[in-house]
Scaffold this active site. Structure first.
Site, PDB file in Angstrom:
ATOM      1  N   ARG A  59      34.303  41.231  56.264  1.00 45.73           N
ATOM      2  CA  ARG A  59      32.984  41.886  56.304  1.00 45.73           C
ATOM      3  C   ARG A  59      31.878  40.926  56.712  1.00 45.73           C
ATOM      4  O   ARG A  59      30.846  41.344  57.215  1.00 45.73           O
ATOM      5  CB  ARG A  59      32.696  42.575  54.966  1.00 45.73           C
ATOM      6  N   GLU A  96      41.418  34.289  41.624  1.00 44.77           N
ATOM      7  CA  GLU A  96      41.711  34.555  40.224  1.00 44.77           C
ATOM      8  C   GLU A  96      43.229  34.426  39.979  1.00 44.77           C
ATOM      9  O   GLU A  96      43.667  33.811  39.020  1.00 44.77           O
ATOM     10  CB  GLU A  96      41.224  35.960  39.876  1.00 44.77           C
TER      11      GLU A  96
HETATM   12  P1  AMP Z   1      34.291  35.120  45.553  1.00 45.43           P
HETATM   13  O1  AMP Z   1      35.116  34.094  46.264  1.00 45.43           O
HETATM   14  O2  AMP Z   1      34.783  35.390  44.159  1.00 45.43           O
HETATM   15  O3  AMP Z   1      32.799  34.784  45.582  1.00 45.43           O
HETATM   16  O4  AMP Z   1      34.488  36.499  46.303  1.00 45.43           O
HETATM   17  C1  AMP Z   1      33.796  36.776  47.463  1.00 45.43           C
HETATM   18  C2  AMP Z   1      34.625  37.576  48.419  1.00 45.43           C
HETATM   19  O5  AMP Z   1      35.294  38.657  47.766  1.00 45.43           O
HETATM   20  C3  AMP Z   1      33.727  38.177  49.482  1.00 45.43           C
HETATM   21  O6  AMP Z   1      34.336  37.930  50.748  1.00 45.43           O
HETATM   22  C4  AMP Z   1      33.656  39.655  49.161  1.00 45.43           C
HETATM   23  O7  AMP Z   1      33.849  40.411  50.332  1.00 45.43           O
HETATM   24  C5  AMP Z   1      34.753  39.913  48.147  1.00 45.43           C
HETATM   25  N1  AMP Z   1      34.272  40.566  46.906  1.00 45.43           N
HETATM   26  C6  AMP Z   1      34.289  40.018  45.675  1.00 45.43           C
HETATM   27  N2  AMP Z   1      33.840  40.868  44.744  1.00 45.43           N
HETATM   28  C7  AMP Z   1      33.499  41.998  45.398  1.00 45.43           C
HETATM   29  C8  AMP Z   1      32.941  43.265  44.981  1.00 45.43           C
HETATM   30  N3  AMP Z   1      32.652  43.532  43.701  1.00 45.43           N
HETATM   31  N4  AMP Z   1      32.706  44.185  45.936  1.00 45.43           N
HETATM   32  C9  AMP Z   1      32.991  43.929  47.225  1.00 45.43           C
HETATM   33  N5  AMP Z   1      33.516  42.767  47.667  1.00 45.43           N
HETATM   34  C10 AMP Z   1      33.776  41.804  46.778  1.00 45.43           C
END
Ligand code: AMP
Length: 172
Positions: A59, A96
């Site tokens: 995205r 995770e």
């Molecule tokens: P993080 O590495 O945990 O910051 O996760 C970020 C990535 O996961 C991004 O590329 C987002 O597209 C996706 N992502 C994580 N949580 C969500 C959420 N609640 N809704 C949509 N996309 C998410």
């Protein structure tokens, strides 16, 4: 900003129980809303000399490519494994459960090229941190990072190290 926020759909328990998925597809489908969103994402970076916008698959490609046009910069895709041909630079990062990898063409950035990282959502910050490492390993100069949505409770901002600015359009 309210009109942009109202075009993001919250989907409970997707992709797994307990997660509220922020669905940006209604925003993308709304011509005025999407245009306002790109204008607002670009605004903090006008005049900062961004030469390359690095979008995170997948995205981040949508927002990043539009932002690159707006900022008169090139676009560099930071991709999941198995998508780009060699030679590549890779960064592994923890999820995770398990791990993932971001890759870019090894000559994707010129030495010192001023790079802006873009993604849709900042959650725990692992993905953005990996993108930062990748830009550094590619020899770019990191101007900052831009996300549409910051999930503030997850504390991802704390993982963003160094002086480069992290801008979020919306905070949840
Ligand atoms: P993080 O590495 O945990 O910051 O996760 C970020 C990535 O996961 C991004 O590329 C987002 O597209 C996706 N992502 C994580 N949580 C969500 C959420 N609640 N809704 C949509 N996309 C998410």
């Amino acid at each position: 900003m309210q009109s942009i926020r109202s075009l993001i759909r919250d989907v409970a328990d997707f992709p797994k129980p307990g997660i509220v998925f922020r669905d940006i597809t209604p925003l993308l489908a709304d011509a005025g809303g999407f245009a306002r969103c790109i204008d607002a994402l670009a605004e903090p970076w006008q005049g900062s000399g961004v030469q390359a916008v690095c979008g995170i698959e997948s995205r981040g490609f949508i927002f990043g490519a539009a932002l690159a046009q707006k900022l008169h910069a090139g676009f560099v895709p930071l991709r999941k494994p198995g998508k780009l041909p060699p030679p590549l630079v890779s960064v592994d990062y923890q999820l995770e459960y398990g791990s993932d990898r971001l890759q870019a063409r090894s000559d994707a950035l010129r030495p010192g090229e001023r790079a802006l990282i873009v993604d849709d959502v900042l959650a725990t910050g692992g993905t953005l941190d990996a993108a930062r490492s990748l830009v550094e390993r590619l020899g770019g100069e990191l101007v900052g990072a831009s996300v549409l949505i910051e999930l503030a409770d997850l504390g991802g901002r704390a993982r963003w190290q160094g002086p480069a600015r992290l801008h979020a359009l919306l905070s949840y």
